[in-house]
Design an enzyme around this catalytic site. Structure first.
Site, PDB file in Angstrom:
ATOM      1  N   GLU A 329      -8.022  -1.914 -24.383  1.00  0.00           N
ATOM      2  CA  GLU A 329      -6.813  -1.341 -24.961  1.00  0.00           C
ATOM      3  C   GLU A 329      -5.592  -2.040 -24.388  1.00  0.00           C
ATOM      4  O   GLU A 329      -5.442  -2.127 -23.164  1.00  0.00           O
ATOM      5  CB  GLU A 329      -6.705   0.155 -24.642  1.00  0.00           C
ATOM      6  CG  GLU A 329      -7.550   1.045 -25.516  1.00  0.00           C
ATOM      7  CD  GLU A 329      -7.169   2.522 -25.369  1.00  0.00           C
ATOM      8  OE1 GLU A 329      -7.534   3.282 -26.271  1.00  0.00           O
ATOM      9  OE2 GLU A 329      -6.524   2.902 -24.374  1.00  0.00           O
ATOM     10  N   CYS A 330      -4.730  -2.548 -25.249  1.00  0.00           N
ATOM     11  CA  CYS A 330      -3.451  -3.131 -24.859  1.00  0.00           C
ATOM     12  C   CYS A 330      -3.651  -4.213 -23.799  1.00  0.00           C
ATOM     13  O   CYS A 330      -4.132  -5.301 -24.100  1.00  0.00           O
ATOM     14  CB  CYS A 330      -2.485  -2.034 -24.414  1.00  0.00           C
ATOM     15  SG  CYS A 330      -0.745  -2.531 -24.460  1.00  0.00           S
ATOM     16  N   GLY A 331      -3.331  -3.950 -22.537  1.00  0.00           N
ATOM     17  CA  GLY A 331      -3.523  -4.958 -21.510  1.00  0.00           C
ATOM     18  C   GLY A 331      -4.963  -5.420 -21.414  1.00  0.00           C
ATOM     19  O   GLY A 331      -5.241  -6.604 -21.182  1.00  0.00           O
ATOM     20  N   TYR A 333      -7.014  -5.597 -23.895  1.00  0.00           N
ATOM     21  CA  TYR A 333      -7.174  -6.483 -25.049  1.00  0.00           C
ATOM     22  C   TYR A 333      -6.679  -7.880 -24.721  1.00  0.00           C
ATOM     23  O   TYR A 333      -7.322  -8.897 -25.051  1.00  0.00           O
ATOM     24  CB  TYR A 333      -6.393  -5.884 -26.212  1.00  0.00           C
ATOM     25  CG  TYR A 333      -6.349  -6.679 -27.496  1.00  0.00           C
ATOM     26  CD1 TYR A 333      -7.491  -7.267 -28.035  1.00  0.00           C
ATOM     27  CD2 TYR A 333      -5.156  -6.803 -28.200  1.00  0.00           C
ATOM     28  CE1 TYR A 333      -7.431  -7.966 -29.243  1.00  0.00           C
ATOM     29  CE2 TYR A 333      -5.088  -7.487 -29.400  1.00  0.00           C
ATOM     30  CZ  TYR A 333      -6.236  -8.067 -29.920  1.00  0.00           C
ATOM     31  OH  TYR A 333      -6.172  -8.753 -31.105  1.00  0.00           O
ATOM     32  N   SER A 430      -7.626  -3.927 -29.092  1.00  0.00           N
ATOM     33  CA  SER A 430      -6.370  -3.900 -29.847  1.00  0.00           C
ATOM     34  C   SER A 430      -5.269  -3.393 -28.928  1.00  0.00           C
ATOM     35  O   SER A 430      -5.528  -2.887 -27.837  1.00  0.00           O
ATOM     36  CB  SER A 430      -6.485  -2.997 -31.083  1.00  0.00           C
ATOM     37  OG  SER A 430      -6.404  -1.636 -30.724  1.00  0.00           O
TER      38      SER A 430
END
Length: 439
Positions: A329-331, A333, A430
């Site tokens: 998730e985010c970082g 990703y 993502s």
């Protein structure tokens, strides 16, 4: 025992909600009260500070992303395990997104749902009696809520405080306290908000100083008396937790990877999953006895060179992904991608399990709620499953690669659906942070 509660809110961001909330929480704990903190809206950082201030867990309440059953569950647990809940609002009191009444993500929604009065924090720098006009507007803007009093922040002098107080007396709003303009009450910040609780130097000393300031400036007896009993919404269908990605989940946890919502972890544990932490910054690979790996968001852009040099972590992650699901998730990703360019423009090779290339040198804020529909079966559910969540990052995508999209996302403002994230084999990721299963 069902605790009474209050929400510390403000007309706008930057008014001092967090520091005053933390000072109140610690000051009331010092008085012998069992206090729980909660945070309105999507925020990873503030609940960790609440936990440090109170010595008890904190969690989030989000009227847009969470169904009523989940809100009831989180608020009910906090109220059952404390004598007083001191919740912190987000942004301005009424700031939210388009949606049905009570489901806009605004802090006012939570106050209305749970029957908690609001104590309004107003930064009065640059104004005097005019602050009362702002408070009066907040008092009448939404008939569902009640403002019990106001705390004045950044008061320049006794004379300034008296002038502001005259305005509040005119509208009949009690002044519960007034804090002077004091630089030591500011906690250190970085681009996504406060520096995390675990990284804040001398955190306990800072919390004690905040409690001292609050005790000296605020009528704590009046504040406690202003709290009201928690009114939980009526029972309904049980909230569906986010699916646990495995039975033993290897979860990255260190200064680069820390953004996991407490209710998500609790939901996984309730499904029988065990969470096994490991540290990429310490060059640890995902433990072999796990059947799924989760790389949360955080601040990998601040540690890009160290992560690029963590050979055991990267090789172990690649080997893990050959046979078991890995999600970022985010970082997380960003670390799963081909490269991460830091703020100085230096590109660092990452795991290469996805084709995305991200940059923190070219920055653009991406912020807002999202609804994601999964495009294939994966760790968060079957293809076609819908999730609610949000994005909050400054990184940009320099290249997407050839991978298929992880999900199709929309926002509450009517934007056209668009592909988001990446998937390749057993690896997905993502910038979307999942909060709940969409209802």
């Amino acid at each position: 025992m069902t605790a009474s509660g209050l929400i510390i809110a403000a007309p706008r961001s930057g008014s001092g909600k967090t520091t005053i909330t933390l000072g109140l929480q610690r000051a009331l704990v010092r008085r012998g009260l069992t206090v729980r903190g909660l945070k309105c809206g999507p925020d990873y950082i503030d609940p960790a500070f609440h936990a440090a201030a109170t010595g008890a867990p904190s969690a989030n309440l989000d009227s847009f992303a969470m169904p009523p059953a989940l809100l009831r569950q989180i608020a009910g647990e906090a109220a059952a395990e404390s004598e007083l809940v001191i919740a912190e609002g987000s942004m301005g009191l009424f700031d939210g997104v388009p949606g049905p009444e009570g489901a806009t993500g605004a802090s006012a929604d939570i106050a209305a749902l749970l029957g908690w009065p609001i104590v309004l924090v107003i930064d009065v720098s640059g104004q005097a009696q005019s602050a009362a006009a702002i408070a009066l507007g907040c008092m009448h803007y939404d008939p569902r809520i009640r403002i019990a009093g106001v705390i004045l922040n950044k008061v320049a002098s006794e004379r300034h405080g008296r002038l502001v107080g005259q305005g509040m007396a005119r509208i009949g709003l009690p002044v519960l306290g007034a804090l002077p303009r004091e630089a030591s009450l500011i906690l250190p910040e970085r681009h996504l908000g406060l520096v995390q609780a675990g990284e804040t130097a001398d955190l306990q000393a800072r919390l004690e100083a905040l409690a001292d300031a609050v005790t000296a400036a605020i009528d704590l007896d009046a504040l406690v008396a202003a709290a009201a009993a928690t009114t939980l919404p009526p029972p309904g269908p049980a909230a569906r937790p986010l699916p646990a990605p495995g039975r033993r989940i290897a979860i990255a946890r260190d200064a680069a990877f820390s953004f996991v919502y407490p209710h998500v972890e609790a939901g996984w544990r309730a499904q029988g999953a065990a969470l096994v932490p490991f540290s990429p910054l310490a060059d640890e690979a995902p433990p072999e006895d796990c059947d799924a790996c989760w790389l949360p968001g955080g601040y990998p852009e601040l540690h890009a060179a160290r992560l690029a040099g963590a050979a055991r972590f990267l090789s172990g992650l690649r080997a893990f992904a050959e046979t078991r699901p890995v999600h970022g998730e985010c970082g997380g990703y960003m670390v799963l991608g081909r490269s991460l360019t830091d703020a100085d423009g230096v590109a660092h090779a990452m795991a290469g399990l996805l084709g995305v290339e991200t940059s923190f040198a070219t920055r653009k804020m991406n912020l807002g709620y999202r609804r994601a529909v999964l495009q294939a079966d994966g760790p968060l559910g079957a293809a076609g499953s819908a999730l609610t969540g949000h994005e909050f990052h400054y990184a940009t995508i320099a290249a997407t690669g050839e991978d298929e999209a992880f999900a199709t996302v929309t926002d509450p403002h009517g934007a056209a659906p668009k592909p988001a994230g990446s998937r390749r084999g057993l690896v997905t990721g993502s910038f979307f942070h999942a909060i709940a299963v969409a209802q």
